[in-house]
Design an enzyme around this catalytic site. Structure first.
Site, PDB file in Angstrom:
ATOM      1  N   ASP A 121       8.005   2.573  -2.076  1.00 34.72           N
ATOM      2  CA  ASP A 121       8.778   3.215  -1.005  1.00 34.72           C
ATOM      3  C   ASP A 121      10.134   2.532  -0.838  1.00 34.72           C
ATOM      4  O   ASP A 121      10.278   1.341  -1.120  1.00 34.72           O
ATOM      5  CB  ASP A 121       7.970   3.139   0.309  1.00 34.72           C
ATOM      6  N   GLY A 122      11.103   3.299  -0.363  1.00 35.85           N
ATOM      7  CA  GLY A 122      12.423   2.739  -0.047  1.00 35.85           C
ATOM      8  C   GLY A 122      13.541   3.189  -0.965  1.00 35.85           C
ATOM      9  O   GLY A 122      14.677   2.689  -0.853  1.00 35.85           O
ATOM     10  N   HIS A 134      15.725   7.201  -6.575  1.00 36.37           N
ATOM     11  CA  HIS A 134      14.538   7.531  -7.379  1.00 36.37           C
ATOM     12  C   HIS A 134      14.784   7.191  -8.849  1.00 36.37           C
ATOM     13  O   HIS A 134      13.928   6.623  -9.523  1.00 36.37           O
ATOM     14  CB  HIS A 134      14.187   9.019  -7.250  1.00 36.37           C
ATOM     15  N   TRP A 155       5.924  17.337  -0.521  1.00 40.52           N
ATOM     16  CA  TRP A 155       6.447  18.701  -0.733  1.00 40.52           C
ATOM     17  C   TRP A 155       7.327  19.136   0.428  1.00 40.52           C
ATOM     18  O   TRP A 155       8.142  20.045   0.302  1.00 40.52           O
ATOM     19  CB  TRP A 155       5.309  19.715  -0.879  1.00 40.52           C
ATOM     20  N   ARG A 194       9.735  17.658   1.706  1.00 42.64           N
ATOM     21  CA  ARG A 194      11.115  17.148   1.605  1.00 42.64           C
ATOM     22  C   ARG A 194      12.054  18.283   1.191  1.00 42.64           C
ATOM     23  O   ARG A 194      11.592  19.331   0.731  1.00 42.64           O
ATOM     24  CB  ARG A 194      11.169  16.024   0.564  1.00 42.64           C
ATOM     25  N   LEU A 200      -4.249  -1.755 -20.439  1.00 38.76           N
ATOM     26  CA  LEU A 200      -3.921  -1.513 -19.023  1.00 38.76           C
ATOM     27  C   LEU A 200      -4.119  -0.035 -18.741  1.00 38.76           C
ATOM     28  O   LEU A 200      -3.642   0.815 -19.502  1.00 38.76           O
ATOM     29  CB  LEU A 200      -2.451  -1.897 -18.762  1.00 38.76           C
ATOM     30  N   ARG A 246       2.941  -2.359  -0.595  1.00 44.52           N
ATOM     31  CA  ARG A 246       3.869  -1.320  -0.170  1.00 44.52           C
ATOM     32  C   ARG A 246       5.249  -1.927   0.006  1.00 44.52           C
ATOM     33  O   ARG A 246       5.427  -2.855   0.806  1.00 44.52           O
ATOM     34  CB  ARG A 246       3.437  -0.658   1.140  1.00 44.52           C
ATOM     35  N   ARG A 297       2.071   1.131   6.621  1.00 44.77           N
ATOM     36  CA  ARG A 297       1.079   2.196   6.716  1.00 44.77           C
ATOM     37  C   ARG A 297       0.644   2.609   5.319  1.00 44.77           C
ATOM     38  O   ARG A 297       1.272   2.249   4.330  1.00 44.77           O
ATOM     39  CB  ARG A 297       1.622   3.397   7.508  1.00 44.77           C
TER      40      ARG A 297
HETATM   41  C1  IPE Z   1       4.726   7.219   0.620  1.00 41.10           C
HETATM   42  O1  IPE Z   1       6.077   7.188   0.950  1.00 41.10           O
HETATM   43  C2  IPE Z   1       4.507   8.098  -0.574  1.00 41.10           C
HETATM   44  C3  IPE Z   1       4.980   7.570  -1.841  1.00 41.10           C
HETATM   45  C4  IPE Z   1       5.465   6.387  -2.062  1.00 41.10           C
HETATM   46  C5  IPE Z   1       4.865   8.472  -2.959  1.00 41.10           C
HETATM   47  P1  IPE Z   1       6.686   8.158   2.050  1.00 41.10           P
HETATM   48  O2  IPE Z   1       8.096   7.771   2.205  1.00 41.10           O
HETATM   49  O3  IPE Z   1       6.411   9.568   1.699  1.00 41.10           O
HETATM   50  O4  IPE Z   1       5.830   7.775   3.358  1.00 41.10           O
HETATM   51  P2  IPE Z   1       6.138   8.019   4.886  1.00 41.10           P
HETATM   52  O5  IPE Z   1       6.522   9.468   5.043  1.00 41.10           O
HETATM   53  O6  IPE Z   1       7.280   7.125   5.267  1.00 41.10           O
HETATM   54  O7  IPE Z   1       4.887   7.631   5.591  1.00 41.10           O
HETATM   55  C1  IPE Z   2       9.664   6.562  -2.078  1.00 41.53           C
HETATM   56  O1  IPE Z   2      10.945   6.396  -1.610  1.00 41.53           O
HETATM   57  C2  IPE Z   2       9.591   7.517  -3.223  1.00 41.53           C
HETATM   58  C3  IPE Z   2       8.834   8.759  -2.941  1.00 41.53           C
HETATM   59  C4  IPE Z   2       8.204   9.042  -1.848  1.00 41.53           C
HETATM   60  C5  IPE Z   2       8.815   9.733  -4.003  1.00 41.53           C
HETATM   61  P1  IPE Z   2      11.494   7.286  -0.429  1.00 41.53           P
HETATM   62  O2  IPE Z   2      12.187   8.467  -1.002  1.00 41.53           O
HETATM   63  O3  IPE Z   2      10.409   7.600   0.540  1.00 41.53           O
HETATM   64  O4  IPE Z   2      12.559   6.311   0.225  1.00 41.53           O
HETATM   65  P2  IPE Z   2      12.856   6.118   1.764  1.00 41.53           P
HETATM   66  O5  IPE Z   2      11.566   5.763   2.427  1.00 41.53           O
HETATM   67  O6  IPE Z   2      13.385   7.431   2.270  1.00 41.53           O
HETATM   68  O7  IPE Z   2      13.849   5.028   1.806  1.00 41.53           O
HETATM   69 MG    MG Z   3       9.737   6.671   2.195  1.00 42.25          MG
END
Ligand code: IPE
Ligand code: IPE
Ligand code: MG
Length: 236
Positions: free
Chosen positions: A4-5, A21, A53, A55, A115, A175, A181
């Protein structure tokens, strides 16, 4: 690995979210190499959740394209390094082309076993439990049709029907990105996982950051509901 991030990493650089990404793919390579070097048998990457989905359309289609391009570009290297790719999640929602790519990537690496790299795509822990339950029910039908009865709920073992029946439950869930979460990752399987949360954004999560997570994990005492003394006695 809950990666995430990416969006915030890009925003911090005044770039479009999707640039995060694209950059994140590099970190996937690093983490795979790290796990190979450490002889980690299972690595599971959360790439796209059932909720993702929702997004904006352009971001979803970018992510689908990136997934396809990464599969095409990396699969030979994975095979050469003894990495078996498996994809969990409801793939019926993907385009026929992406579904075919996934199937051929899985087939290409099926003989590798250094792996097991699982990519969770259109995956949700709730979906997994639902599909496992449906599969379990289907298995009961022949017996029900010949007058059998359903077992007691306590006797229902869903594990063989869950999408990661081939793997042990995760020991460590990492995470990145600062949120604390699960966001519908491996709900059933993570009950006794150690949860490691770091502020580091996924595109910045390098080998040194991975080292820190493993070092933290090494210091945990895992009790599985018992008391520490019992665990130490079993270990001796
Ligand atoms: C969790 O990240 C899903 C993935 C890393 C694929 P999200 O960015 O979708 O999670 P929330 O919406 O902040 O909980
Ligand atoms: C996680 O990064 C990647 C996916 C959920 C595909 P995010 O796109 O959720 O990045 P933030 O949380 O918005 O920074
Ligand atoms: Mg995110």
């Amino acid at each position: 690995m809950i990666m995430d991030g990416n969006g915030r990493w890009a925003k911090n650089r005044f770039l479009p979210r999707v640039a995060g990404h694209a950059r994140g793919v590099r970190r996937v390579r690093d983490v795979v190499k790290f796990c190979l070097a450490r002889q980690t048998r299972f690595l599971t990457l959360f790439a796209f959740s059932t909720e993702n989905w929702n997004r904006p359309e352009n971001e979803v289609s970018y992510l689908m394209g990136l997934f396809a391009a990464t599969l095409e570009g990396e699969i030979n290297k994975l095979w050469e390094n003894g990495v078996r790719l498996r994809v969990i999640g409801d793939r019926t929602r993907f385009t026929p082309r992406l579904q075919a790519l996934i199937a051929s990537a899985e087939a290409r690496t099926a003989g590798a076993d250094r792996l097991i790299l699982t990519v969770a795509a259109n995956y949700g822990g709730q979906w997994d439990i639902q599909q496992a339950f449906r599969a379990w029910m289907k298995n009961q039908w022949p017996s029900l049709a010949t007058g059998g009865t359903l077992p007691e709920p306590s006797e229902i073992d869903l594990k063989p029907y869950l999408s990661m029946a081939y793997a042990p439950d995760p020991d460590l869930v990492i995470r990145t990105g600062g949120e604390q979460r699960i966001s519908n990752f491996l709900m059933w399987q993570s009950v006794y996982a150690e949860l490691y949360f770091t502020e580091t954004l996924w595109p910045d999560f390098d080998t040194a950051a991975m080292e820190l997570a493993f070092a933290w994990f090494a210091g945990r005492e895992r009790r599985f509901g018992q008391i520490g003394q019992q665990q130490r006695a079993t270990a001796c």
